[in-house]
Every structure is written in structure tokens, then in C-alpha cells.
Design a protein around this motif. Structure first.
Motif, short mmCIF file in Angstrom:
data_model
loop_
_atom_site.label_atom_id
_atom_site.label_comp_id
_atom_site.label_asym_id
_atom_site.label_seq_id
_atom_site.Cartn_x
_atom_site.Cartn_y
_atom_site.Cartn_z
N GLY A 15 133.05 73.62 -50.26
CA GLY A 15 132.80 73.31 -48.86
C GLY A 15 131.63 72.38 -48.64
O GLY A 15 131.50 71.79 -47.56
N SER A 16 130.79 72.24 -49.65
CA SER A 16 129.62 71.37 -49.53
C SER A 16 129.89 69.94 -49.98
O SER A 16 128.97 69.12 -50.00
N ARG A 17 131.16 69.63 -50.34
CA ARG A 17 131.48 68.30 -50.87
C ARG A 17 132.53 67.62 -49.98
O ARG A 17 133.69 67.48 -50.35
N PRO A 18 132.15 67.17 -48.80
CA PRO A 18 133.12 66.57 -47.88
C PRO A 18 133.79 65.32 -48.43
O PRO A 18 134.90 64.97 -48.01
N GLU A 19 133.12 64.64 -49.37
CA GLU A 19 133.72 63.44 -49.95
C GLU A 19 134.96 63.76 -50.78
O GLU A 19 135.76 62.87 -51.12
N ARG A 20 135.16 65.05 -51.11
CA ARG A 20 136.34 65.45 -51.86
C ARG A 20 137.48 65.97 -50.97
O ARG A 20 138.58 66.21 -51.46
N PHE A 21 137.20 66.15 -49.70
CA PHE A 21 138.20 66.76 -48.82
C PHE A 21 139.46 65.91 -48.72
O PHE A 21 140.58 66.43 -48.79
N ALA A 22 139.30 64.61 -48.49
CA ALA A 22 140.47 63.73 -48.32
C ALA A 22 141.31 63.70 -49.59
O ALA A 22 142.55 63.71 -49.53
N LYS A 23 140.66 63.65 -50.74
CA LYS A 23 141.39 63.64 -52.00
C LYS A 23 142.19 64.93 -52.16
O LYS A 23 143.35 64.91 -52.58
N ALA A 24 141.57 66.06 -51.83
CA ALA A 24 142.28 67.34 -51.91
C ALA A 24 143.43 67.37 -50.91
O ALA A 24 144.53 67.86 -51.22
N ASP A 25 143.21 66.82 -49.73
CA ASP A 25 144.22 66.81 -48.68
C ASP A 25 145.45 65.99 -49.08
O ASP A 25 146.57 66.30 -48.68
N ASN A 26 145.23 64.96 -49.89
CA ASN A 26 146.32 64.08 -50.32
C ASN A 26 146.77 64.34 -51.75
O ASN A 26 147.49 63.54 -52.33
N SER A 27 146.36 65.48 -52.30
CA SER A 27 146.63 65.77 -53.71
C SER A 27 148.04 66.27 -53.98
O SER A 27 148.48 66.30 -55.13
N GLY A 28 148.74 66.69 -52.93
CA GLY A 28 150.05 67.31 -53.13
C GLY A 28 150.01 68.81 -53.16
O GLY A 28 151.05 69.46 -53.30
N ALA A 29 148.83 69.40 -53.03
CA ALA A 29 148.73 70.85 -52.96
C ALA A 29 149.33 71.35 -51.64
O ALA A 29 149.30 70.64 -50.63
N ASP A 30 149.88 72.55 -51.66
CA ASP A 30 150.45 73.12 -50.45
C ASP A 30 149.39 73.64 -49.50
O ASP A 30 149.62 73.71 -48.29
N ALA A 31 148.26 74.03 -50.03
CA ALA A 31 147.14 74.49 -49.21
C ALA A 31 145.84 74.05 -49.87
O ALA A 31 145.74 73.97 -51.10
N VAL A 32 144.85 73.78 -49.04
CA VAL A 32 143.51 73.44 -49.53
C VAL A 32 142.59 74.59 -49.15
O VAL A 32 142.54 74.99 -47.98
N ILE A 33 141.90 75.12 -50.15
CA ILE A 33 140.95 76.21 -49.92
C ILE A 33 139.55 75.61 -49.85
O ILE A 33 138.99 75.18 -50.87
N LEU A 34 138.99 75.55 -48.65
CA LEU A 34 137.61 75.08 -48.48
C LEU A 34 136.70 76.26 -48.80
O LEU A 34 136.68 77.26 -48.10
N LEU A 59 142.06 67.57 -41.49
CA LEU A 59 142.94 67.64 -42.65
C LEU A 59 144.34 68.05 -42.22
O LEU A 59 144.53 68.89 -41.36
N LYS A 60 145.34 67.47 -42.88
CA LYS A 60 146.73 67.73 -42.50
C LYS A 60 147.34 68.88 -43.28
O LYS A 60 148.38 69.42 -42.91
N SER A 61 146.72 69.27 -44.39
CA SER A 61 147.24 70.36 -45.21
C SER A 61 147.01 71.70 -44.52
O SER A 61 146.22 71.81 -43.58
N ALA A 62 147.73 72.71 -45.01
CA ALA A 62 147.39 74.08 -44.61
C ALA A 62 146.00 74.39 -45.13
O ALA A 62 145.71 74.14 -46.31
N ILE A 63 145.14 74.92 -44.29
CA ILE A 63 143.74 75.13 -44.65
C ILE A 63 143.44 76.62 -44.74
O ILE A 63 143.76 77.39 -43.83
N VAL A 64 142.82 76.99 -45.85
CA VAL A 64 142.28 78.33 -46.05
C VAL A 64 140.78 78.19 -46.25
O VAL A 64 140.34 77.31 -47.01
N VAL A 65 140.01 79.00 -45.57
CA VAL A 65 138.56 78.99 -45.78
C VAL A 65 138.19 80.27 -46.52
O VAL A 65 138.42 81.37 -46.03
N ARG A 66 137.63 80.09 -47.73
CA ARG A 66 137.12 81.27 -48.44
C ARG A 66 135.68 81.48 -48.02
O ARG A 66 134.80 80.67 -48.32
#
Length: 270
Positions: A15-34, A59-66
Motif C-alpha cells: 500500500g505504500s508503493r503507489p507507483e506499482r498500483f497501475a502495473k498491478a491493475d494491468n497485470s491480468g490479476a482478477d483482484a489486486v490486494i492493496l 483502479l479498474k480491478s476488483a480491489i481488496v484492502v488487507r
């Protein structure tokens, strides 16, 4: 309760690395866990919380916040942050009793889908009550911390009984298929694929990933093989009446037909 479909691949991102959010969002994962918990150092917790609130809606992916576990200094502030977000699920780590979830839900003051992360012997022992708690849509298996708690090896054979119990108790409680824990070895995609195939065969609905390179091996493992799809199509095509018949020398009755239909549905989903 919000409806929940188990994501085949859930990718952790700090959650502290916002520069990685877009890459995770476009990675093909079904959900991104912030992740506000293990991936964030104590000194960066406040920053990570605000970063997640500022970026999650983009983010366009399904988002889960841990969030951080109950009893930690950051737990209530994390809940307050998630209350400012719409349409996200919450992963609660180190769940050991229903009160952990109920107290969080009261603090949230609104309905939210909760993924309960079981990471200890106590959590597994209380799994029926955890699964029966309002708001819980699925369980995730924190296999690394679970092994640490038990002092056992982190391997498939040693954790077989725990995984089996998580799967059948989730089914008995009418919850979504559980999510398997991470593969920590990043040296080979084959290692991730073998772990993921083991989870799939046991009845898990998906697996968590810690690196984008694990996404495709997990998806391959959970996708029915070409031979399974051909078999399923033959079964469904020959047994449309629902009566017992023989297909390629195999006696086919209702349970076999339903399994074939499930394979075809899963192939379309994955």
C-alpha cells in the motif's frame, strides 16, 4: 452482503508503493490486494493508508484492502480509511475468533465483504464460527504464518489436512471457495504452477500471488486442460437427457454430467 466470486489470481501490492498500483491493475490479476499489513513497515503505515484511499478508486480491478489485524496499533485507523472507499472488500489477517470480524463490522458501520485470513491453529479450530459470522464471504489460507504458528514445514504434505478442512468447511458453510496462500519461491514459474494445481485439485477457488510473474502459472493451473474440456463436451453432448449412458466406455450418470458441466463453466470463467 455483497455477492462475492473467488478471484482465481489475487495479486498483493504494498500500500505504500503507489507507483506499482497501475502495473498491478494491468497485470491480468482478477483482484489486486492493496496491503497495509506485512508489506508495509511500521513507520510507513500512516502514509500507506492515505495512499490507498487516494488511489483505490482509480483502479479498474476488483480491489481488496488487507488491513492490520485486530489488536494492532493501526487496526482502527485502517478501518476508518476503508470506510471512505466504496466497492472494496476487506481482508482481515490473523482472524482467530468471530469477535475479530464482528468488532470490525461494528466499527465500519456499513456492510462490507470480509475475507478472513486464517493463519493460526486457533483460527483453524474456530473456523466454523468464523465462517458463520455475518460479512464473511470467503476464507484465505495464510499458509506461511500458519506453518510458523505450528512450527511445521511449509510444504504441501504437511499442510494437507489444514487445506482440506478449509475447503470442506467453506463449502458446508455456503461460502465461496477459499483462496490459497502464496508461493514464496519466485525462482521458477513451474514451482508456482505446481502449488496452484495442488490447490485447485483440493477445491480452492484461487490463489494469492506476490509477483506479477506468478499470475500466468496460477491461471494455467486453475484452467481445465484441453483433454478435460473435450471430455466434458463429449459427456454433456451425449447425456443431454440426464439419463445414465455410456460415453467412450465410461458409465455416465448425473454426478458425472454435473462435473462435466462444472468443468465447462469453469473453463469459460478462467
Amino acid at each position: 452482503m455483497v455477492s462475492f466470486v473467488t478471484p482465481v489470481v489475487s495479486l498483493f501490492v504494498p500500500g505504500s508503493r503507489p507507483e506499482r498500483f497501475a502495473k498491478a491493475d494491468n497485470s491480468g490479476a482478477d483482484a489486486v490486494i492493496l496491503d497495509l499489513e506485512d508489506a508495509v513497515a511500521p513507520g510507513n503505515k500512516d502514509l500507506a493508508r492515505e495512499v490507498v484511499v487516494a488511489h483505490a478508486a482509480m483502479l479498474k480491478s476488483a480491489i481488496v484492502v488487507r488491513i492490520n489485524a485486530a489488536g494492532t496499533p493501526w487496526h482502527e485507523a485502517d478501518i476508518d480509511a476503508v470506510r471512505r472507499l466504496d466497492g472494496v472488500s476487506v481482508m482481515l489477517p490473523k482472524v482467530e475468533r468471530p469477535e475479530d470480524i464482528a468488532n470490525m463490522a461494528r466499527h465500519m458501520a456499513r456492510s462490507v465483504s470480509v475475507i478472513a485470513l486464517v493463519e493460526s491453529a486457533v483460527g483453524l479450530a474456530n473456523l466454523p464460527d468464523i465462517l458463520a459470522t455475518s460479512g464473511v464471504v470467503a476464507v484465505a489460507f495464510g499458509s506461511v504464518d500458519f506453518s510458523l504458528d505450528l512450527g511445521c514445514a511449509h510444504d504441501r504434505l504437511t499442510l494437507l489436512a489444514a487445506r482440506n478442512e478449509i475447503v470442506w468447511r467453506s463449502r458446508a458453510a455456503g461460502r465461496a471457495a477459499p483462496i490459497d496462500g502464496v508461493t514464496t519461491d519466485l525462482s521458477s514459474p513451474e514451482i508456482t504452477e505446481v502449488d496452484a494445481r495442488h490447490a485447485m485439485k483440493m477445491g480452492f477457488g484461487g490463489k494469492m500471488a506476490i509477483h506479477p510473474r506468478q499470475i500466468e502459472p496460477i491461471r494455467i493451473a486453475f484452467r481445465p486442460s484441453d483433454n478435460e474440456i473435450i471430455w466434458a463436451r463429449d459427456i454433456v453432448g451425449a447425456a443431454s437427457s440426464g439419463e445414465a449412458v455410456q460415453v467412450n466406455g465410461e458409465m455416465v450418470d448425473r454426478p458425472v454430467i454435473e462435473r462435466a458441466r462444472r468443468i465447462l463453466r469453469w473453463a469459460a470463467l478462467v
